[in-house]
Design a protein around this motif. Structure first.
Motif, PDB file in Angstrom:
ATOM      1  N   GLN A  64      26.690  21.006   2.158  1.00  0.00           N
ATOM      2  CA  GLN A  64      26.352  21.334   0.826  1.00  0.00           C
ATOM      3  C   GLN A  64      26.790  20.063  -0.229  1.00  0.00           C
ATOM      4  N   LEU A  65      27.738  19.423   0.320  1.00  0.00           N
ATOM      5  CA  LEU A  65      28.365  18.377  -0.880  1.00  0.00           C
ATOM      6  C   LEU A  65      28.256  16.955  -0.047  1.00  0.00           C
ATOM      7  N   THR A  66      28.439  15.720  -1.006  1.00  0.00           N
ATOM      8  CA  THR A  66      28.068  14.472  -0.784  1.00  0.00           C
ATOM      9  C   THR A  66      29.191  14.000  -0.034  1.00  0.00           C
ATOM     10  N   ASN A  67      30.292  14.335   0.132  1.00  0.00           N
ATOM     11  CA  ASN A  67      31.415  13.855   0.665  1.00  0.00           C
ATOM     12  C   ASN A  67      32.045  14.474   1.913  1.00  0.00           C
ATOM     13  N   ASP A  68      32.856  13.886   2.827  1.00  0.00           N
ATOM     14  CA  ASP A  68      33.311  14.361   3.872  1.00  0.00           C
ATOM     15  C   ASP A  68      34.335  15.519   3.819  1.00  0.00           C
ATOM     16  N   ILE A  69      34.102  16.841   3.717  1.00  0.00           N
ATOM     17  CA  ILE A  69      35.055  17.830   3.459  1.00  0.00           C
ATOM     18  C   ILE A  69      36.176  17.681   4.610  1.00  0.00           C
ATOM     19  N   ASN A  70      35.962  17.185   5.850  1.00  0.00           N
ATOM     20  CA  ASN A  70      37.000  17.010   6.826  1.00  0.00           C
ATOM     21  C   ASN A  70      38.346  16.096   6.320  1.00  0.00           C
ATOM     22  N   LEU A  82      27.370  18.198  -5.709  1.00  0.00           N
ATOM     23  CA  LEU A  82      26.232  19.174  -5.250  1.00  0.00           C
ATOM     24  C   LEU A  82      25.026  18.747  -5.971  1.00  0.00           C
ATOM     25  N   CYS A  83      23.863  18.411  -4.899  1.00  0.00           N
ATOM     26  CA  CYS A  83      23.025  18.057  -5.410  1.00  0.00           C
ATOM     27  C   CYS A  83      21.570  18.917  -5.362  1.00  0.00           C
ATOM     28  N   THR A  84      20.656  18.507  -5.685  1.00  0.00           N
ATOM     29  CA  THR A  84      19.264  19.208  -5.830  1.00  0.00           C
ATOM     30  C   THR A  84      18.727  18.626  -4.389  1.00  0.00           C
ATOM     31  N   ARG A  88      19.441  14.909  -7.137  1.00  0.00           N
ATOM     32  CA  ARG A  88      19.949  15.009  -8.624  1.00  0.00           C
ATOM     33  C   ARG A  88      21.397  15.847  -8.602  1.00  0.00           C
ATOM     34  N   LEU A  89      22.189  15.486  -9.129  1.00  0.00           N
ATOM     35  CA  LEU A  89      23.803  16.243  -9.070  1.00  0.00           C
ATOM     36  C   LEU A  89      23.587  17.690 -10.040  1.00  0.00           C
ATOM     37  N   ARG A  90      23.861  18.720  -9.362  1.00  0.00           N
ATOM     38  CA  ARG A  90      24.063  19.762 -10.249  1.00  0.00           C
ATOM     39  C   ARG A  90      25.305  20.091 -10.752  1.00  0.00           C
ATOM     40  N   ALA A  91      26.164  19.409  -9.797  1.00  0.00           N
ATOM     41  CA  ALA A  91      27.653  19.490 -10.185  1.00  0.00           C
ATOM     42  C   ALA A  91      28.394  18.568  -9.645  1.00  0.00           C
ATOM     43  N   LEU A  92      29.534  18.078 -10.227  1.00  0.00           N
ATOM     44  CA  LEU A  92      30.578  17.266  -9.646  1.00  0.00           C
ATOM     45  C   LEU A  92      31.721  17.699  -9.565  1.00  0.00           C
ATOM     46  N   PHE A  93      32.439  17.748  -8.360  1.00  0.00           N
ATOM     47  CA  PHE A  93      33.619  18.540  -8.193  1.00  0.00           C
ATOM     48  C   PHE A  93      34.914  17.508  -8.105  1.00  0.00           C
ATOM     49  N   THR A  94      35.917  17.976  -8.468  1.00  0.00           N
ATOM     50  CA  THR A  94      37.313  17.267  -7.701  1.00  0.00           C
ATOM     51  C   THR A  94      37.661  18.348  -6.685  1.00  0.00           C
ATOM     52  N   ILE A  95      37.944  18.115  -5.579  1.00  0.00           N
ATOM     53  CA  ILE A  95      38.377  19.108  -4.468  1.00  0.00           C
ATOM     54  C   ILE A  95      39.534  18.873  -3.901  1.00  0.00           C
ATOM     55  N   PHE A  96      40.375  19.797  -3.697  1.00  0.00           N
ATOM     56  CA  PHE A  96      41.663  19.710  -3.223  1.00  0.00           C
ATOM     57  C   PHE A  96      41.987  21.020  -2.408  1.00  0.00           C
ATOM     58  N   SER A 225      24.914  19.821 -19.996  1.00  0.00           N
ATOM     59  CA  SER A 225      23.939  19.306 -20.903  1.00  0.00           C
ATOM     60  C   SER A 225      23.244  17.806 -19.971  1.00  0.00           C
ATOM     61  N   SER A 226      24.074  17.675 -18.762  1.00  0.00           N
ATOM     62  CA  SER A 226      23.559  16.363 -18.100  1.00  0.00           C
ATOM     63  C   SER A 226      23.462  16.948 -16.662  1.00  0.00           C
ATOM     64  N   LYS A 227      23.355  18.246 -16.378  1.00  0.00           N
ATOM     65  CA  LYS A 227      23.090  18.775 -14.962  1.00  0.00           C
ATOM     66  C   LYS A 227      21.682  18.271 -14.617  1.00  0.00           C
ATOM     67  N   GLU A 228      21.556  17.709 -13.443  1.00  0.00           N
ATOM     68  CA  GLU A 228      20.361  17.301 -12.478  1.00  0.00           C
ATOM     69  C   GLU A 228      19.915  15.816 -13.226  1.00  0.00           C
ATOM     70  N   ALA A 229      20.624  15.134 -14.215  1.00  0.00           N
ATOM     71  CA  ALA A 229      20.046  13.924 -14.961  1.00  0.00           C
ATOM     72  C   ALA A 229      20.477  12.552 -13.837  1.00  0.00           C
ATOM     73  N   PHE A 230      21.406  12.882 -12.811  1.00  0.00           N
ATOM     74  CA  PHE A 230      21.565  11.341 -12.382  1.00  0.00           C
ATOM     75  C   PHE A 230      21.673  12.041 -10.878  1.00  0.00           C
ATOM     76  N   ILE A 231      21.386  10.886  -9.924  1.00  0.00           N
ATOM     77  CA  ILE A 231      21.721  10.585  -8.630  1.00  0.00           C
ATOM     78  C   ILE A 231      23.089  10.116  -8.365  1.00  0.00           C
TER      79      ILE A 231
END
Length: 351
Positions: A64-70, A82-84, A88-96, A225-231
């Motif tokens: 689902q996500l752009t980075n290596d979860i492992n 998380l992209c469409t 396009r980015l639906r959301a950007l996470f900090t993951i821990f 307000s910026s959802k799906e505005a950026f790759i």
């Protein structure tokens, strides 16, 4: 928001808006002229948390996500998007990670729709996704005395940005920036005790001040307000270790990889300042004398009123507009933007 946490902060003058951003109504808050003091403290309820558990959690998120979860561990956090299907980015996470669970942190207004979207693709996987924003409390600690004061509370200090430590039920994530800055996460009882230990030595700051520190560090976010505005590459995620190009398929991966290996990135995220004091939102259009198209010179990533006057901002801007010093906040083109150095270089290998 936890009622206990809200009831604890309210007597301190904490006022929350609909997005759970906090302001403290003490008179000194309006006179902060710098964010370079000894110790600052704030609430981070504007950031929501999704807990991901179950045997298949890493395999599921990997698709689902752009980075290596492992690569995430108990001592390392990172950004991931998380992209469409169009990249396009639906959301950007900090993951821990905490124990055998993973946590996705994002602006609270995007949480419910993002949670719903992620649940759509769980299917038969052994994965549970839960909103735990009210049970895990988050505060921010910043300043030259941040390390000493956190050590005085017997907490282990992560040495580098994105590193994580855990001590007696409290996690510390070290955040980017020239001055030590940390996010502290734990149950309401633990964080309340930590706040009480720090507050006598600290100045309380608003969410807007905390977001200025992200702007200064060149750390992006995706808001409602910026959802799906950026790759992802437009937000410099390839520089900030927010994309892994070798991990395999995920939603939007073809577009992201094509841009990396076959395309030319014409829009990047820059840090800027404008001598204006007006409300702007993430996703708002920027303007250019030489670009009359609907895309303009670029779009706001985040912008906050600076304690020193004017607006501090991150924005995705065309390279031509930057090269020609042709970027304006307003359509009348009376409010020019001045590019300010990021704390990292944009000149990296694109292949």
């Amino acid at each position: 928001m936890s009622n206990n946490w809200y009831n604890f902060l309210s007597p301190l003058g904490a006022i929350f808006n609909d997005d759970k951003e906090v302001s403290f109504n003490a008179s000194e808050q309006s006179t902060i002229s710098s964010l370079q003091g000894d110790l600052y403290l704030t609430d981070l309820s504007y950031l929501g948390l999704i807990e991901v558990s179950g045997d298949d959690k890493k395999t599921y998120l990997q698709g689902q996500l752009t980075n290596d979860i492992n690569a995430i561990s108990s001592t390392l956090s990172h950004l991931s998007g998380l992209c469409t299907p169009k990249g396009r980015l639906r959301a950007l996470f900090t993951i821990f990670a905490q124990g055998n669970k993973l946590y996705l942190q994002l602006p609270y207004p995007l949480l419910e729709e993002t949670l719903k979207r992620l649940k759509m693709f769980v299917m038969m996987s052994k994965v549970e996704l839960t909103n735990v924003s009210d049970s895990l409390i988050k505060i921010g600690v910043f300043g030259q005395q941040a390390i000493n004061q956190l050590k005085a509370s017997n907490l282990s200090i992560p040495g580098e940005p994105n590193m994580v430590t855990e001590t007696d039920g409290i996690q510390l994530i070290r955040l980017a920036g020239e001055t030590p800055r940390f996010e502290c996460i734990g149950c309401v009882e633990k964080i309340t005790a930590l706040w009480q230990a720090l507050q006598p030595k600290a100045q309380l700051i608003n969410t807007s001040h905390w977001r200025i520190m992200d702007i200064e560090a060149g750390i992006p976010n995706v808001f409602a307000s910026s959802k799906e505005a950026f790759i992802p590459q437009m937000l410099n995620l390839q520089i900030l270790n927010g994309i892994n190009f070798k991990k395999g398929c995920y939603t939007g991966q073809e577009v992201v990889a094509r841009m990396q290996y076959l395309g030319k990135l014409k829009r990047k995220m820059y840090r800027a300042h404008c001598d204006a004091e007006q409300n702007v939102l993430p996703g708002d259009l920027l303007y250019s004398e030489k670009s009359k198209s609907g895309q303009g010179a670029g779009h706001i990533v985040d912008a906050q009123l600076s304690p020193k006057g004017g607006l501090d901002l991150l924005a995705v801007i065309t390279s031509d507009a930057v090269d020609n010093n042709d970027i304006f906040l307003d359509e009348a083109m009376q409010l020019p933007l001045t590019i300010v150095d990021l704390p990292y270089s944009l000149e990296i290998e694109e292949s």
